[in-house]
Design an enzyme around this catalytic site. Structure first.
Site, PDB file in Angstrom:
ATOM      1  N   LEU A 150       5.771 -65.804 -43.226  1.00 53.02           N
ATOM      2  CA  LEU A 150       7.074 -66.049 -42.604  1.00 53.02           C
ATOM      3  C   LEU A 150       7.045 -65.637 -41.135  1.00 53.02           C
ATOM      4  O   LEU A 150       7.743 -64.702 -40.728  1.00 53.02           O
ATOM      5  CB  LEU A 150       8.177 -65.271 -43.338  1.00 53.02           C
ATOM      6  N   PRO A 151       6.246 -66.322 -40.320  1.00 51.77           N
ATOM      7  CA  PRO A 151       6.247 -65.978 -38.891  1.00 51.77           C
ATOM      8  C   PRO A 151       7.625 -66.257 -38.297  1.00 51.77           C
ATOM      9  O   PRO A 151       8.297 -67.215 -38.700  1.00 51.77           O
ATOM     10  CB  PRO A 151       5.175 -66.894 -38.298  1.00 51.77           C
ATOM     11  N   HIS A 152       8.035 -65.408 -37.381  1.00 51.07           N
ATOM     12  CA  HIS A 152       9.357 -65.581 -36.777  1.00 51.07           C
ATOM     13  C   HIS A 152       9.358 -64.992 -35.377  1.00 51.07           C
ATOM     14  O   HIS A 152       8.532 -64.136 -35.054  1.00 51.07           O
ATOM     15  CB  HIS A 152      10.448 -64.953 -37.637  1.00 51.07           C
ATOM     16  N   ALA A 153      10.274 -65.489 -34.576  1.00 48.80           N
ATOM     17  CA  ALA A 153      10.365 -65.014 -33.194  1.00 48.80           C
ATOM     18  C   ALA A 153      11.749 -65.313 -32.654  1.00 48.80           C
ATOM     19  O   ALA A 153      12.467 -66.170 -33.171  1.00 48.80           O
ATOM     20  CB  ALA A 153       9.311 -65.704 -32.331  1.00 48.80           C
TER      21      ALA A 153
ATOM     22  N   ARG B 295       5.277 -61.626 -31.618  1.00 54.68           N
ATOM     23  CA  ARG B 295       5.839 -61.034 -32.834  1.00 54.68           C
ATOM     24  C   ARG B 295       4.735 -60.670 -33.819  1.00 54.68           C
ATOM     25  O   ARG B 295       4.747 -59.607 -34.432  1.00 54.68           O
ATOM     26  CB  ARG B 295       6.848 -61.996 -33.469  1.00 54.68           C
TER      27      ARG B 295
END
Length: 155
Positions: free
Chosen positions: A64-67, A50
Protein backbone atom coordinates in the site's frame (compact mmCIF):
# COMPACT_ATOMS: atom_id res chain seq x y z
CA UNK A 1 -15.90 7.14 1.25
CA UNK A 2 -15.96 4.21 -1.16
CA UNK A 3 -13.17 2.79 -3.28
CA UNK A 4 -15.12 3.87 -6.38
CA UNK A 5 -14.62 7.47 -5.16
CA UNK A 6 -10.84 7.19 -5.38
CA UNK A 7 -10.19 4.51 -8.02
CA UNK A 8 -11.14 5.03 -11.66
CA UNK A 9 -11.21 2.16 -14.19
CA UNK A 10 -8.23 3.66 -16.03
CA UNK A 11 -6.31 3.62 -12.74
CA UNK A 12 -6.16 -0.19 -12.78
CA UNK A 13 -3.51 -2.10 -14.68
CA UNK A 14 -1.94 -5.56 -14.96
CA UNK A 15 1.74 -5.82 -15.80
CA UNK A 16 3.82 -8.93 -16.15
CA UNK A 17 6.62 -7.89 -13.81
CA UNK A 18 8.76 -5.08 -12.54
CA UNK A 19 12.51 -5.36 -12.04
CA UNK A 20 12.51 -3.27 -8.84
CA UNK A 21 10.43 -1.29 -6.42
CA UNK A 22 11.95 1.88 -7.85
CA UNK A 23 10.72 0.94 -11.36
CA UNK A 24 7.31 0.01 -9.95
CA UNK A 25 6.98 3.49 -8.44
CA UNK A 26 7.90 4.94 -11.81
CA UNK A 27 5.10 2.86 -13.41
CA UNK A 28 2.64 4.10 -10.76
CA UNK A 29 3.76 7.69 -11.34
CA UNK A 30 3.19 7.33 -15.09
CA UNK A 31 -0.26 5.90 -14.38
CA UNK A 32 -1.00 8.89 -12.12
CA UNK A 33 0.03 11.18 -14.94
CA UNK A 34 -2.31 9.61 -17.46
CA UNK A 35 -5.20 8.83 -15.10
CA UNK A 36 -5.18 11.83 -12.76
CA UNK A 37 -3.13 14.35 -14.79
CA UNK A 38 -0.49 14.55 -12.07
CA UNK A 39 3.17 15.28 -12.66
CA UNK A 40 4.81 11.82 -12.83
CA UNK A 41 8.14 13.14 -11.54
CA UNK A 42 6.50 14.61 -8.42
CA UNK A 43 4.45 11.47 -7.81
CA UNK A 44 7.52 9.25 -8.15
CA UNK A 45 9.54 11.46 -5.82
CA UNK A 46 6.75 11.52 -3.21
CA UNK A 47 6.34 7.72 -3.30
CA UNK A 48 10.10 7.18 -2.97
CA UNK A 49 10.32 9.66 -0.07
CA UNK A 50 7.50 7.92 1.79
CA UNK A 51 8.97 4.47 1.14
CA UNK A 52 12.30 5.65 2.57
CA UNK A 53 10.52 6.09 5.91
CA UNK A 54 9.60 2.40 5.95
CA UNK A 55 8.40 -0.27 3.55
CA UNK A 56 4.72 -0.23 2.64
CA UNK A 57 4.48 -3.98 1.97
CA UNK A 58 1.81 -4.99 4.48
CA UNK A 59 2.04 -8.76 3.99
CA UNK A 60 0.24 -11.55 2.15
CA UNK A 61 1.50 -10.24 -1.20
CA UNK A 62 -0.01 -6.77 -0.73
CA UNK A 63 1.64 -3.34 -0.75
CA UNK A 64 0.00 0.00 0.00
CA UNK A 65 2.43 2.70 -1.12
CA UNK A 66 1.11 6.17 -0.37
CA UNK A 67 2.21 9.76 -0.46
CA UNK A 68 0.99 13.31 0.01
CA UNK A 69 1.19 15.78 -2.85
CA UNK A 70 0.70 19.49 -3.26
CA UNK A 71 -2.08 20.40 -5.70
CA UNK A 72 -4.38 17.44 -5.16
CA UNK A 73 -7.96 18.23 -4.21
CA UNK A 74 -8.79 14.77 -2.81
CA UNK A 75 -7.40 11.28 -2.33
CA UNK A 76 -6.71 9.38 -5.56
CA UNK A 77 -5.94 5.69 -6.03
CA UNK A 78 -4.11 3.43 -8.45
CA UNK A 79 -4.04 -0.36 -8.54
CA UNK A 80 -1.45 -2.64 -10.13
CA UNK A 81 -1.45 -6.42 -10.29
CA UNK A 82 1.85 -8.09 -11.14
CA UNK A 83 1.94 -11.47 -12.84
CA UNK A 84 5.35 -12.07 -11.23
CA UNK A 85 5.59 -10.97 -7.59
CA UNK A 86 8.26 -8.46 -6.57
CA UNK A 87 10.41 -8.31 -3.46
CA UNK A 88 9.01 -5.31 -1.58
CA UNK A 89 10.62 -5.64 1.86
CA UNK A 90 7.19 -6.59 3.17
CA UNK A 91 6.64 -7.22 6.87
CA UNK A 92 6.19 -10.96 6.24
CA UNK A 93 9.12 -11.06 3.77
CA UNK A 94 6.80 -12.37 1.04
CA UNK A 95 6.96 -10.88 -2.46
CA UNK A 96 4.17 -8.53 -3.52
CA UNK A 97 1.82 -8.87 -6.48
CA UNK A 98 -1.09 -6.61 -5.45
CA UNK A 99 -0.27 -2.92 -5.16
CA UNK A 100 -2.78 -0.23 -4.27
CA UNK A 101 -1.22 3.23 -4.24
CA UNK A 102 -2.89 6.20 -2.57
CA UNK A 103 -2.07 9.81 -3.34
CA UNK A 104 -3.46 12.37 -0.94
CA UNK A 105 -3.51 16.16 -0.73
CA UNK A 106 -0.64 17.52 1.34
CA UNK A 107 -3.16 18.83 3.88
CA UNK A 108 -5.26 15.64 4.04
CA UNK A 109 -5.19 14.19 7.52
CA UNK A 110 -8.25 12.15 8.37
CA UNK A 111 -9.30 11.65 4.73
CA UNK A 112 -5.95 10.03 3.91
CA UNK A 113 -6.15 7.76 6.95
CA UNK A 114 -9.72 6.74 6.14
CA UNK A 115 -8.75 5.88 2.57
CA UNK A 116 -5.77 3.87 3.81
CA UNK A 117 -7.99 2.00 6.27
CA UNK A 118 -10.58 1.25 3.58
CA UNK A 119 -7.99 -0.09 1.14
CA UNK A 120 -6.31 -2.08 3.90
CA UNK A 121 -9.61 -3.67 4.99
CA UNK A 122 -10.45 -4.54 1.39
CA UNK A 123 -7.09 -6.15 0.66
CA UNK A 124 -7.02 -8.07 3.94
CA UNK A 125 -9.94 -10.13 2.63
CA UNK A 126 -8.45 -13.39 1.29
CA UNK A 127 -11.44 -13.95 -1.03
CA UNK A 128 -11.00 -10.55 -2.68
CA UNK A 129 -7.25 -11.09 -3.08
CA UNK A 130 -7.88 -14.51 -4.63
CA UNK A 131 -10.30 -12.96 -7.15
CA UNK A 132 -7.80 -10.21 -7.96
CA UNK A 133 -5.06 -12.77 -8.55
CA UNK A 134 -7.33 -14.91 -10.74
CA UNK A 135 -8.23 -12.13 -13.19
CA UNK A 136 -6.22 -10.34 -15.87
CA UNK A 137 -8.82 -7.86 -17.10
CA UNK A 138 -8.41 -4.36 -15.60
CA UNK A 139 -12.16 -3.69 -15.84
CA UNK A 140 -12.89 -6.87 -13.87
CA UNK A 141 -10.24 -5.96 -11.28
CA UNK A 142 -11.81 -2.51 -10.87
CA UNK A 143 -15.22 -4.11 -10.34
CA UNK A 144 -13.83 -6.56 -7.78
CA UNK A 145 -12.21 -3.71 -5.85
CA UNK A 146 -15.10 -1.25 -6.00
CA UNK A 147 -18.00 -3.66 -5.56
CA UNK A 148 -16.50 -6.61 -3.72
CA UNK A 149 -14.91 -4.94 -0.73
CA UNK A 150 -16.22 -3.07 2.28
CA UNK A 151 -19.04 -0.89 1.03
CA UNK A 152 -17.72 2.30 2.53
CA UNK A 153 -16.03 4.00 5.41
CA UNK A 154 -18.01 6.82 6.97
CA UNK A 155 -16.79 10.27 6.02
Amino acid sequence: MQLADILRPDGVKVISSSPSKRRLFQDLAEMAGSCWRLDPAKVNEALLEREALGPTGVGHGVALPHARLQGLDRVRGLFLRLDKALDFDAVDRQPVDLIFALLAPASAGVEHLRALALVSRTLRDPAICAKLRANDDPATLHTILTEGGPRNLAA
